[in-house]
Design a protein around this motif. Sequence first.
Motif, mmCIF file in Angstrom:
data_model
loop_
_atom_site.group_PDB
_atom_site.id
_atom_site.type_symbol
_atom_site.label_atom_id
_atom_site.label_comp_id
_atom_site.label_asym_id
_atom_site.label_seq_id
_atom_site.Cartn_x
_atom_site.Cartn_y
_atom_site.Cartn_z
ATOM 1 N N ILE A 125 -8.773 29.385 60.301
ATOM 2 C CA ILE A 125 -9.636 30.385 60.938
ATOM 3 C C ILE A 125 -8.744 31.326 61.716
ATOM 4 O O ILE A 125 -7.839 30.888 62.430
ATOM 5 N N ARG A 126 -8.945 32.612 61.565
ATOM 6 C CA ARG A 126 -8.068 33.605 62.186
ATOM 7 C C ARG A 126 -8.901 34.696 62.855
ATOM 8 O O ARG A 126 -10.042 34.972 62.456
ATOM 9 N N ALA A 127 -8.309 35.309 63.850
ATOM 10 C CA ALA A 127 -8.960 36.403 64.565
ATOM 11 C C ALA A 127 -7.892 37.319 65.144
ATOM 12 O O ALA A 127 -6.786 36.885 65.468
ATOM 13 N N GLU A 128 -8.224 38.586 65.241
ATOM 14 C CA GLU A 128 -7.300 39.567 65.799
ATOM 15 C C GLU A 128 -8.102 40.618 66.533
ATOM 16 O O GLU A 128 -9.180 41.027 66.096
ATOM 17 N N ILE A 129 -7.564 41.069 67.648
ATOM 18 C CA ILE A 129 -8.206 42.120 68.419
ATOM 19 C C ILE A 129 -7.127 43.001 69.020
ATOM 20 O O ILE A 129 -6.072 42.522 69.444
ATOM 21 N N GLY A 130 -7.339 44.317 69.002
ATOM 22 C CA GLY A 130 -6.301 45.198 69.520
ATOM 23 C C GLY A 130 -6.670 46.661 69.431
ATOM 24 O O GLY A 130 -7.831 47.026 69.200
ATOM 25 N N VAL A 131 -5.673 47.492 69.597
ATOM 26 C CA VAL A 131 -5.840 48.942 69.511
ATOM 27 C C VAL A 131 -4.725 49.500 68.633
ATOM 28 O O VAL A 131 -3.634 48.946 68.557
ATOM 29 N N ARG A 132 -5.018 50.597 67.954
ATOM 30 C CA ARG A 132 -4.029 51.262 67.122
ATOM 31 C C ARG A 132 -4.388 52.730 67.008
ATOM 32 O O ARG A 132 -5.509 53.144 67.306
ATOM 33 N N GLY A 133 -3.427 53.515 66.571
ATOM 34 C CA GLY A 133 -3.689 54.930 66.397
ATOM 35 C C GLY A 133 -2.414 55.711 66.174
ATOM 36 O O GLY A 133 -1.309 55.151 66.098
ATOM 37 N N ASP A 134 -2.554 57.030 66.048
ATOM 38 C CA ASP A 134 -1.442 57.951 65.845
ATOM 39 C C ASP A 134 -1.676 59.166 66.730
ATOM 40 O O ASP A 134 -2.815 59.609 66.910
ATOM 41 N N ALA A 135 -0.601 59.694 67.277
ATOM 42 C CA ALA A 135 -0.750 60.797 68.227
ATOM 43 C C ALA A 135 0.437 61.740 68.159
ATOM 44 O O ALA A 135 1.584 61.303 68.041
ATOM 45 N N ASP A 136 0.162 63.048 68.203
ATOM 46 C CA ASP A 136 1.202 64.061 68.379
ATOM 47 C C ASP A 136 1.449 64.245 69.864
ATOM 48 O O ASP A 136 0.520 64.530 70.635
ATOM 49 N N LEU A 137 2.704 64.090 70.290
ATOM 50 C CA LEU A 137 3.033 64.269 71.696
ATOM 51 C C LEU A 137 3.510 65.681 71.983
ATOM 52 O O LEU A 137 3.079 66.319 72.941
ATOM 53 N N PHE A 138 4.431 66.161 71.145
ATOM 54 C CA PHE A 138 4.947 67.517 71.271
ATOM 55 C C PHE A 138 4.995 68.128 69.875
ATOM 56 O O PHE A 138 4.566 67.512 68.893
ATOM 57 N N LYS A 139 5.544 69.298 69.766
ATOM 58 C CA LYS A 139 5.563 69.995 68.484
ATOM 59 C C LYS A 139 6.309 69.202 67.423
ATOM 60 O O LYS A 139 5.901 69.166 66.262
ATOM 61 N N LEU A 140 7.383 68.551 67.784
ATOM 62 C CA LEU A 140 8.211 67.839 66.820
ATOM 63 C C LEU A 140 8.212 66.330 67.025
ATOM 64 O O LEU A 140 8.979 65.618 66.367
ATOM 65 N N VAL A 141 7.374 65.825 67.924
ATOM 66 C CA VAL A 141 7.403 64.395 68.259
ATOM 67 C C VAL A 141 6.014 63.800 68.072
ATOM 68 O O VAL A 141 5.029 64.351 68.552
ATOM 69 N N SER A 142 5.956 62.659 67.382
ATOM 70 C CA SER A 142 4.683 61.968 67.186
ATOM 71 C C SER A 142 4.886 60.466 67.322
ATOM 72 O O SER A 142 6.009 59.964 67.217
ATOM 73 N N LEU A 143 3.794 59.768 67.550
ATOM 74 C CA LEU A 143 3.817 58.323 67.725
ATOM 75 C C LEU A 143 2.755 57.681 66.844
ATOM 76 O O LEU A 143 1.695 58.260 66.625
ATOM 77 N N GLY A 144 3.053 56.495 66.366
ATOM 78 C CA GLY A 144 2.044 55.648 65.750
ATOM 79 C C GLY A 144 2.132 54.299 66.434
ATOM 80 O O GLY A 144 3.232 53.820 66.698
ATOM 81 N N TYR A 145 1.030 53.690 66.760
ATOM 82 C CA TYR A 145 1.101 52.455 67.542
ATOM 83 C C TYR A 145 0.076 51.444 67.060
ATOM 84 O O TYR A 145 -0.978 51.793 66.507
ATOM 85 N N SER A 146 0.400 50.197 67.254
ATOM 86 C CA SER A 146 -0.513 49.092 66.984
ATOM 87 C C SER A 146 -0.210 47.964 67.964
ATOM 88 O O SER A 146 0.929 47.524 68.075
ATOM 89 N N LEU A 147 -1.210 47.530 68.668
ATOM 90 C CA LEU A 147 -1.114 46.437 69.635
ATOM 91 C C LEU A 147 -2.258 45.484 69.374
ATOM 92 O O LEU A 147 -3.411 45.897 69.332
ATOM 93 N N SER A 148 -1.945 44.237 69.168
ATOM 94 C CA SER A 148 -3.023 43.279 68.963
ATOM 95 C C SER A 148 -2.571 41.893 69.364
ATOM 96 O O SER A 148 -1.380 41.601 69.478
ATOM 97 N N LEU A 149 -3.557 41.036 69.575
ATOM 98 C CA LEU A 149 -3.345 39.604 69.701
ATOM 99 C C LEU A 149 -3.966 38.953 68.481
ATOM 100 O O LEU A 149 -5.118 39.248 68.115
ATOM 101 N N TYR A 150 -3.201 38.078 67.863
ATOM 102 C CA TYR A 150 -3.630 37.427 66.635
ATOM 103 C C TYR A 150 -3.658 35.922 66.867
ATOM 104 O O TYR A 150 -2.749 35.367 67.498
ATOM 105 N N GLY A 151 -4.681 35.272 66.392
ATOM 106 C CA GLY A 151 -4.779 33.833 66.561
ATOM 107 C C GLY A 151 -5.253 33.163 65.291
ATOM 108 O O GLY A 151 -5.993 33.744 64.484
ATOM 109 N N GLU A 152 -4.805 31.913 65.081
ATOM 110 C CA GLU A 152 -5.226 31.143 63.920
ATOM 111 C C GLU A 152 -5.136 29.660 64.242
ATOM 112 O O GLU A 152 -4.451 29.250 65.183
ATOM 113 N N THR A 153 -5.851 28.869 63.471
ATOM 114 C CA THR A 153 -5.741 27.432 63.646
ATOM 115 C C THR A 153 -4.369 26.974 63.177
ATOM 116 O O THR A 153 -3.665 27.686 62.480
#
Length: 615
Positions: A125-153
């Motif tokens: 049995i598994r479960a995961e919860i978190g946040v993720r996304g992509d963002a432009d910070l400046f004209k030439l700089v961008s970020l992609g992110y993923s944060l989660s906690l994952y659990g399993e038996t």
Amino acid sequence: MKKFSAFLSLMVIFCFVAISQVQVDPNDNFYILAQGWEMRGIVSDLPQLRPYPLSVIRNVLSSIMENENGNALDSDVELASEEYERIFGSRLHAFARVGADGKISGVDYDENSGNEDETKKAKNIRAEIGVRGDADLFKLVSLGYSLSLYGETRESFGDYAPLFVNKDVDSIYDASEIGPFNTYSNLNTNAQVGVDWLYSTVGISRIGFGDFLGEGLALNDMGYHSTNLTFNVTRDKWSFCTVLESIGATDNLGGNLSDNKFLVFHSVRFDISKKFSLSYYENILFGPGFDLTYMFPAPLIAVQTIGGAASNLQMGLLFDYRPIPGLLWSTDLFIDDFAVNDIVKLDLDSKYRFALQSGLIYYPSGSSVKKLSMNYTCVMPYVYSHWEYDANDDGVMSGEAYNYQNYTNNGLQIGSTLYPNSDAVKFNASFNPVKNLTVDLSTLFSRHANSAEDFNDSDAAEYVLSKKGQYATNGTAFMQQMFTGDGTGKHVNQAWNRLGFMTSDHKMYVCQAGLSAQYDFPKTKGGQFSIKLGYTFEYVRNANVNTNVYEGGTVDWKENEDGTYTVGDSTYSSWDELKESSEVQNAVATQLQDWIDQLYDEVNHYFSVSVKYQY
């Protein structure tokens, strides 16, 4: 059920106190769509390394939505618009998923094994919860992110997953225990600087290279993540990319993690015509010290020789041919070691350490068939493996020495999931019979032979007379081509002087057939739900081939002061005489027969279900 509810509650609490991270995922559905659009000629050449920065993703989707060259269908424009909204509609996406996996096995033991046939069951049995996304910070700089906690038996992944499948989460160590569950922080980061044709990225993520997504020989999208730095240039007729990865080292037997292991990969691609392109790539593994010269945009085969050729170098050629729009014939040749003099002499039974992958990928236009793919892959013996001496190339080797040169990251193969001395025919088909429903069909037939079974008596005796835990003889990437020696290592004859591909008598045969379906419910203001169901049938003939054939520390022998060797009541004047002795050869025969007797056949049924919510 109460324990599972408590587990989910704890996951939510921990999520709010975790630290944010960044990721762009090379296994995201966008990369399947982008490859199809490229092969159909709707978008121009894509970068060689996955994942891409936001500048590339935006350029691909915008060109489809604007239908710049007039080749996009209305369905393509609709898909691109939905992807654009999914990726750029919000900088923050909260998500949660829960799922369950099950396995039922019918095990048929050989009558000589002494075991009775049985039925085995495993579940997770598994479960995961978190946040993720992509963002432009400046004209030439961008970020992609993923944060989660994952659990399993607390089940081993291999207990409930089909063979040759990697886990889809990266956090597999240092779990925290919450009731019956193990929990992990599943974190990845990527920051990109540049424009769509010239950029650099830095972060922690998986890296993919090659046309067969999730099956690369050099860099597999499904491999374990790494801390990495990439650089990419994509022009009309050529492109160049390079990546530096800091990866995890294990000891010679695949345990006990350490750092200070590095991989450098670079590739140059030439578009010779509209239908044909050729890529030449190199990669090198080294450590524990860092060598800055490997970062130079120069042939690694030349750079390596300056430092004495002490690192592990591979090179490859990737051929792409597009006979018609949407159809690709791809051939990837990954070369680890090659006996050039022998091939000139037409000696085909020599040290040829390579992997080959060739097949067709087809993206139909305006069809409910999303993608068709079929390929043949073979991995010769000892590809991905490499020896590592205890210190300073002194010829002394032990199982406890860290291996900074084999083709693994945290104990997982970086390239193909096939073991050395294996081949496979794979077929995959993906369908969209109705909107929001994706159906995937897959089949696989694979063979694997443990090269240790084919050792001659002399080599087998070396393993039997070794110390306990000194060598692996399981046919995996941890089985090396060298023995320990006095000042210099000694070659394993079967590994150094012969090809040895599929020459062992007892091969493992694997037949798989899988079916999965995912339905994405219409998106609302409250978010979107998805449900996925999967089933895989698997038949394995001669399971356990990938276990040790020979074990050291089982023969009681000693070296005497006069240079002779004693075993039992007998004394032998030389090491070679000791290896040929009846005591040692009887041990060799007994261990080989014991290994044969423990092989068994099994029929496995794998079931999975998962529900995902994203806001």
